[in-house]
Design an enzyme around this catalytic site. Structure first.
Site, PDB file in Angstrom:
ATOM      1  N   TRP A   1       2.538   1.531  -3.434  1.00 49.44           N
ATOM      2  CA  TRP A   1       1.540   1.898  -4.440  1.00 49.44           C
ATOM      3  C   TRP A   1       1.435   3.420  -4.567  1.00 49.44           C
ATOM      4  O   TRP A   1       1.254   3.951  -5.668  1.00 49.44           O
ATOM      5  CB  TRP A   1       0.184   1.311  -4.067  1.00 49.44           C
ATOM      6  CG  TRP A   1      -0.945   1.875  -4.874  1.00 49.44           C
ATOM      7  CD1 TRP A   1      -1.195   1.677  -6.202  1.00 49.44           C
ATOM      8  CD2 TRP A   1      -1.969   2.772  -4.417  1.00 49.44           C
ATOM      9  NE1 TRP A   1      -2.302   2.384  -6.598  1.00 49.44           N
ATOM     10  CE2 TRP A   1      -2.800   3.058  -5.522  1.00 49.44           C
ATOM     11  CE3 TRP A   1      -2.266   3.340  -3.182  1.00 49.44           C
ATOM     12  CZ2 TRP A   1      -3.904   3.890  -5.418  1.00 49.44           C
ATOM     13  CZ3 TRP A   1      -3.370   4.171  -3.089  1.00 49.44           C
ATOM     14  CH2 TRP A   1      -4.168   4.443  -4.195  1.00 49.44           C
ATOM     15  N   HIS A   2       1.579   4.144  -3.468  1.00 49.79           N
ATOM     16  CA  HIS A   2       1.533   5.604  -3.529  1.00 49.79           C
ATOM     17  C   HIS A   2       2.762   6.170  -4.239  1.00 49.79           C
ATOM     18  O   HIS A   2       2.704   7.257  -4.811  1.00 49.79           O
ATOM     19  CB  HIS A   2       1.446   6.199  -2.121  1.00 49.79           C
ATOM     20  CG  HIS A   2       0.096   6.035  -1.483  1.00 49.79           C
ATOM     21  ND1 HIS A   2      -0.201   5.007  -0.612  1.00 49.79           N
ATOM     22  CD2 HIS A   2      -1.043   6.760  -1.604  1.00 49.79           C
ATOM     23  CE1 HIS A   2      -1.455   5.117  -0.214  1.00 49.79           C
ATOM     24  NE2 HIS A   2      -1.992   6.161  -0.803  1.00 49.79           N
ATOM     25  N   GLY A   3       3.876   5.452  -4.189  1.00 54.81           N
ATOM     26  CA  GLY A   3       5.102   5.899  -4.838  1.00 54.81           C
ATOM     27  C   GLY A   3       6.314   5.221  -4.226  1.00 54.81           C
ATOM     28  O   GLY A   3       6.238   4.633  -3.146  1.00 54.81           O
TER      29      GLY A   3
ATOM     30  N   MET B   1       0.829  -1.205   0.000  1.00 54.93           N
ATOM     31  CA  MET B   1       0.000   0.000   0.000  1.00 54.93           C
ATOM     32  C   MET B   1       0.863   1.255   0.000  1.00 54.93           C
ATOM     33  O   MET B   1       0.526   2.252  -0.655  1.00 54.93           O
ATOM     34  CB  MET B   1      -0.930  -0.004   1.220  1.00 54.93           C
ATOM     35  CG  MET B   1      -2.061  -1.004   1.114  1.00 54.93           C
ATOM     36  SD  MET B   1      -3.224  -0.929   2.494  1.00 54.93           S
ATOM     37  CE  MET B   1      -4.014   0.649   2.208  1.00 54.93           C
ATOM     38  N   GLY B   2       1.983   1.211   0.724  1.00 54.77           N
ATOM     39  CA  GLY B   2       2.890   2.355   0.727  1.00 54.77           C
ATOM     40  C   GLY B   2       3.559   2.556  -0.614  1.00 54.77           C
ATOM     41  O   GLY B   2       3.570   3.673  -1.153  1.00 54.77           O
TER      42      GLY B   2
END
Length: 394
Positions: free
Chosen positions: A330-332, A327-328
């Site tokens: 995925w943000h960048g 999830m982290g």
């Protein structure tokens, strides 16, 4: 054109929705018309550059090729799954579905910007979901019409930033024509949601960002004496992030309702969460539930089946680290996104250990006082997480 970013977007869809609303209030189907206006709005979103009113060919070609690729992949695997069930083929199909997203996330790290478009993440999540549900036997139709499949993947109210709907729920709404009374209720809920979105995004989030937040970094050390400035930034940024994203989600829900689709909501009063698990059941729910169902649960089930690790708590904790790391990332690929993901994995594991210990000791009893303290503690841990997410810590 960016969805829900200015008055022009709302004016355009408001005009386009006039026949939709009339048909709905008459109790008639607006499915074909809604599919038509979806094509128009998608063309505006992905094909029009509002800065100089030119055609954005790069974005338009990217979305067309990407959609074609995903549809062929989903249909191909669906056809294969009707007669065979090979795990390796399933894994290859999932990896191929996420490959474009991985490239979009990784290539800019090497200063390569070849392709990409607004909303590629959420369309990818839907495509992966369809492949996984096909393997699980949840897509029971022998053949899903390509037009319906594309409509689900590119449903314009949620195409850029969610919420992420599930195929079975979406298809049920799509196939059902609401009665006059049902549509009137949907229309009122949709209008109320849109007005709430205006209040959140264009008033509260706007004021928090433009009148306070943008000035804090320059004043942190000069006026607010360092630590106080960072603390103020942490809380204000957290509130801004919520109202900005919740406002967008309200728009997406409201427009979906007007089109007869009951898109699931994304937020449920997240800042009154009693613990970190409760927070992730309330914050960006469609995304957190997606990662929970299609990453965490499948990883845990796979590890339990393989029996490589016998301790189920260790398996669960590894799953949490995998879940929140993804999830982290995925943000960048920036450090603060990675740390943000690991931070929440650490919080979840710590709370799980505390919860199991508390069941034995009955140390933290459930009453009004402890409930209020729990909300206060959770709120501060969550805000610090958003402070990490903002990049200000680094």
């Amino acid at each position: 054109m960016i969805p829900y970013s200015d008055f022009l977007f709302f004016l355009i869809i408001g005009i386009l929705f006039i026949p939709t609303i009339i048909l709905g209030l008459l109790g008639k189907s607006a499915r074909k018309y809604n599919m038509l206006i979806s094509i128009i709005v998608l063309a505006l979103i992905f094909g029009l550059d509002m800065k100089d009113f030119t055609v954005n060919w790069k974005s338009a070609i990217s979305i067309l090729l990407f959609t074609l690729f995903q549809v062929l992949l989903i249909k191909g695997y669906h056809t294969y799954r009707m007669t065979k069930n090979n795990t390796q083929v399933f894994i290859i199909a999932v990896l191929l579905a996420i490959l474009p997203l991985v490239l979009v996330k990784v290539l800019p790290f090497f200063n390569l910007h070849i392709f990409g478009f607004l909303g590629i993440s959420y369309i990818t999540f839907k495509a992966v979901q369809l492949i996984m549900e096909t393997r699980d036997g949840m897509m029971k139709k022998k053949q899903v019409p390509i037009s319906e499949l594309i409509y689900f993947l590119l449903f314009f109210p949620t195409v850029s930033s969610g919420p992420i709907d599930r195929w079975k729920r979406f298809d049920k709404d799509f196939q059902t024509v609401p009665t006059k009374d049902e549509y009137r209720e949907l229309l009122l809920k949709g209008i109320n949601s849109i007005f709430l979105g205006f209040f959140y995004k264009f008033i509260l989030a706007f004021l928090l960002y433009n009148k306070i937040l943008v000035f804090l970094p320059n004043r942190t050390y000069d006026v607010l004496n360092g630590l106080e400035g960072h603390i103020a930034y942490m809380y204000i940024y957290s509130l801004y992030l919520f109202f900005d994203f919740a406002g967008y989600s309200c728009f997406a829900l409201g427009v979906s309702y007007i089109m007869g689709i009951r898109t699931p909501k994304n937020f449920n009063l997240p800042f009154i969460s009693r613990n970190i698990k409760d927070f992730w059941d309330r914050w960006h729910m469609s995304l957190s539930f997606w990662f929970r169902d299609y990453v965490y649960m499948r990883f845990v089930f796979w590890m339990m089946k393989k029996k490589w690790i016998k301790n189920r708590y260790v398996i669960s904790y590894i799953g949490y680290f995998l879940l929140f790391l993804l999830m982290g990332v995925w943000h960048g690929l920036a450090l603060h996104f990675v740390v943000y993901g690991l931070y929440h994995a650490f919080l979840i594991i710590c709370f799980d250990k505390f919860e199991r210990w508390n069941k034995k000791t009955k140390f933290w009893k459930d009453n009004k006082f402890t409930h209020a303290i729990s909300i206060f503690i959770t709120f501060n841990f969550v805000c610090f997480g958003f402070y990490i997410f903002s990049g200000a810590l680094f």
